[in-house]
Enzyme design. Structure first.
Site, PDB file in Angstrom:
ATOM      1  N   THR A 243       1.702   1.154  -5.076  1.00 23.69           N
ATOM      2  CA  THR A 243       0.992  -0.044  -4.616  1.00 23.69           C
ATOM      3  C   THR A 243       1.041  -1.148  -5.660  1.00 23.69           C
ATOM      4  O   THR A 243       1.350  -2.311  -5.346  1.00 23.69           O
ATOM      5  CB  THR A 243      -0.471   0.307  -4.288  1.00 23.69           C
TER       6      THR A 243
ATOM      7  N   ASN B 224       0.849  -1.193   0.000  1.00 19.11           N
ATOM      8  CA  ASN B 224       0.000   0.000   0.000  1.00 19.11           C
ATOM      9  C   ASN B 224       0.878   1.234   0.000  1.00 19.11           C
ATOM     10  O   ASN B 224       2.049   1.180   0.374  1.00 19.11           O
ATOM     11  CB  ASN B 224      -1.002   0.008   1.173  1.00 19.11           C
ATOM     12  N   CYS B 225       0.338   2.341  -0.470  1.00 16.84           N
ATOM     13  CA  CYS B 225       1.055   3.614  -0.471  1.00 16.84           C
ATOM     14  C   CYS B 225       0.044   4.715  -0.165  1.00 16.84           C
ATOM     15  O   CYS B 225      -1.167   4.473  -0.208  1.00 16.84           O
ATOM     16  CB  CYS B 225       1.761   3.861  -1.802  1.00 16.84           C
ATOM     17  N   PRO B 226       0.503   5.916   0.188  1.00 17.81           N
ATOM     18  CA  PRO B 226      -0.437   6.968   0.591  1.00 17.81           C
ATOM     19  C   PRO B 226      -1.528   7.256  -0.421  1.00 17.81           C
ATOM     20  O   PRO B 226      -2.701   7.369  -0.067  1.00 17.81           O
ATOM     21  CB  PRO B 226       0.485   8.175   0.785  1.00 17.81           C
TER      22      PRO B 226
END
Length: 483
Positions: free
Chosen positions: A20, A12-14
């Site tokens: 992601t 996951n990423c922001p």
């Protein structure tokens, strides 16, 4: 490492858009090349996809967690008793080989209550930045949806539809649409604070943080000139999160323990931080936010251009890394206060590194490898939607010239964005933002983008050409010395 391992992973990423899925694909490709089986759960902007079942987790030899906004306590509890390798998602793409080679020695054994380290890995799984990014990720849909509605209302007014508010009788359709859109900006702050807190202490922290952050940002309730804004969300989200994290460790006995999470924590936390916020934290944060807004609105042009150069350079420097995220967070957080010019720098600069790298491969193909030229079209298309990460492989292949070119072009373009008065209402579709009303003026956006890309491409061709010639000369001299 033993052959044919069974591996599960989460990425996951922001923003949940680029890193992601790029890291998930890279993990899958590397695992297959080594003869391992792998399943990757992606927690992106579309929600959780390819979800790992409890059976798949139980059967796995190793778990890889490549995260940029952390994991909830419930998510982490899924891997109790498993050997887990954790890495920041911004580092994963450039260290794919290292991840798999270090699985046996640098993994952690997750116990039911805490992680027990087995190897040498030093990973800050619950870093402050990961909690902040969890809040930003949750706030994004509010700003995107709200921003598009505000842009739609403005476009309808430009096409001749009437705009009247409730003070003049029945409100017009455009006013209703705009008002709904601004609700997204209103709830952005409490949502951000609530998810920061719940990233630290899970669900018990969510409701108190949401309500307290809403209070801190309501200038009418506080009687202040300005709401606390993103400063309040950050300070209160972190404070409530760590307070609840500590509170959950209290032991009340079997009879009362079930009431801790459902009744005592929300009540005590809301009482303590609600009162503190009303009398102390809220006014202080509001004064600080008011001072920041006054500074940004009255900053001398020369100083504003210098700040714009710094922000643009930071956005282009590490392409989704911590420096990029710091600049992005600052610009994004000002949207709630209807300050749109700084976020316009993001809208232009963030798409430049991948698009410029891709275009440069067509203009000067001799400077790039076959793999880089094959990836050029994808980098241009994906990069045009403000996903900076496709530029990473080009920067890894030639760090000094590529990063220098991106940083210089990003800084200059940041200055041009401010000079031309470009504004961006919300995150959108990159190069298509002006067409859906999210960026204006339209002509200025495309002019500044064209100038920025021209500069970026020119810097890449000149600097990488010099770098390759110097590298070839050094290799030739080394060959002469050997003989």
């Amino acid at each position: 490492m033993e052959s044919s391992l069974r591996i599960v992973a989460i990425t996951n990423c922001p923003a949940g858009i680029a890193h992601t899925y790029m890291v998930a694909e890279a993990l899958e490709q590397k695992a297959r090349s080594l003869g391992h089986t792998i399943k990757v759960e992606t927690q992106g902007s579309s929600g959780v996809e390819n979800r790992l079942s409890s059976e798949e987790i139980a059967a796995a030899d190793y778990v890889i967690l490549a995260t940029g906004r952390g994991l909830s306590g419930d998510d982490r509890a899924r891997f109790a008793g498993k050997k887990v390798y954790e890495i920041a998602i911004s580092q994963a793409l450039k260290n794919i080989d290292q991840i798999f080679s270090e699985l046996p020695t640098n993994s952690q054994l997750f116990a039911a209550d805490s992680g027990v380290k087995l190897g040498k890995q030093e990973v800050q799984s619950g870093s402050v930045m990961s909690h902040l990014m969890a809040g930003v990720s949750a706030a994004l849909p509010f700003v995107i949806g709200g921003g598009i509605l505000v842009a739609l209302a403005n476009m309808l007014v430009q096409f001749g539809l009437p705009y009247t508010d409730m003070s003049k009788g029945a409100p017009s359709f455009t006013w209703v649409v705009e008002s709904i859109g601004y609700l997204g900006f209103t709830f952005m702050i409490p949502i951000m604070g609530a998810y920061i807190a719940s990233s630290i202490a899970d669900k018990p922290a969510f409701a108190p943080a949401f309500l307290v952050c809403y209070l801190a940002n309501d200038k009418a309730l506080l009687g202040t000139q300005s709401g606390a804004g993103f400063l309040g969300a950050v300070v209160l989200g972190l404070a409530i999160g760590y307070f609840v994290f500590w509170f959950r460790k209290v032991r009340l006995g079997k009879a009362l323990q079930p009431l801790l999470g459902s009744m005592l924590i929300p009540f005590v936390t809301l009482l303590v931080f609600g009162v503190l916020t009303y009398y102390v934290i809220g006014p202080v944060m509001s004064d600080l936010m008011g001072g920041l807004l006054h500074f940004l609105n009255t900053i001398p042009p020369s100083m504003k251009f210098a700040a714009a150069f710094l922000v643009g350079a930071m956005l282009a420097f590490d392409m989704g890394g911590p420096i990029n995220k710091t600049a992005w967070f600052f610009c994004f957080s000002l949207l709630e206060k209807h300050i749109y010019d700084w976020y316009a720098i993001v809208g232009v600069v963030a798409l430049m590194p991948p698009v410029a790298a891709g275009l440069a491969t067509f203009i000067a193909p001799k400077l790039f490898t076959r793999q880089e030229k094959e990836a050029a079209s994808s980098a241009i298309v994906v990069g045009a939607t403000v996903a900076t990460e496709p530029a990473i492989p080009y920067a890894l292949a030639a760090p000094l010239p590529m990063i220098t070119a991106n940083t210089l072009a990003g800084g200059i373009t940041g200055v041009l964005v401010i000079a031309f008065g470009i504004k961006r209402l919300a995150p959108g579709l990159g190069i298509f933002d002006p067409l859906i009303g999210l960026m204006s003026p339209v002509g200025s956006f495309y002019l500044v983008l064209a100038i920025g890309l021209a500069l970026n491409i020119s810097f890449i061709i000149v600097l990488k050409g010099l770098w390759l010639r110097r590298k070839a000369k050094a290799a030739q001299q080394e060959l002469v010395h050997e003989h």
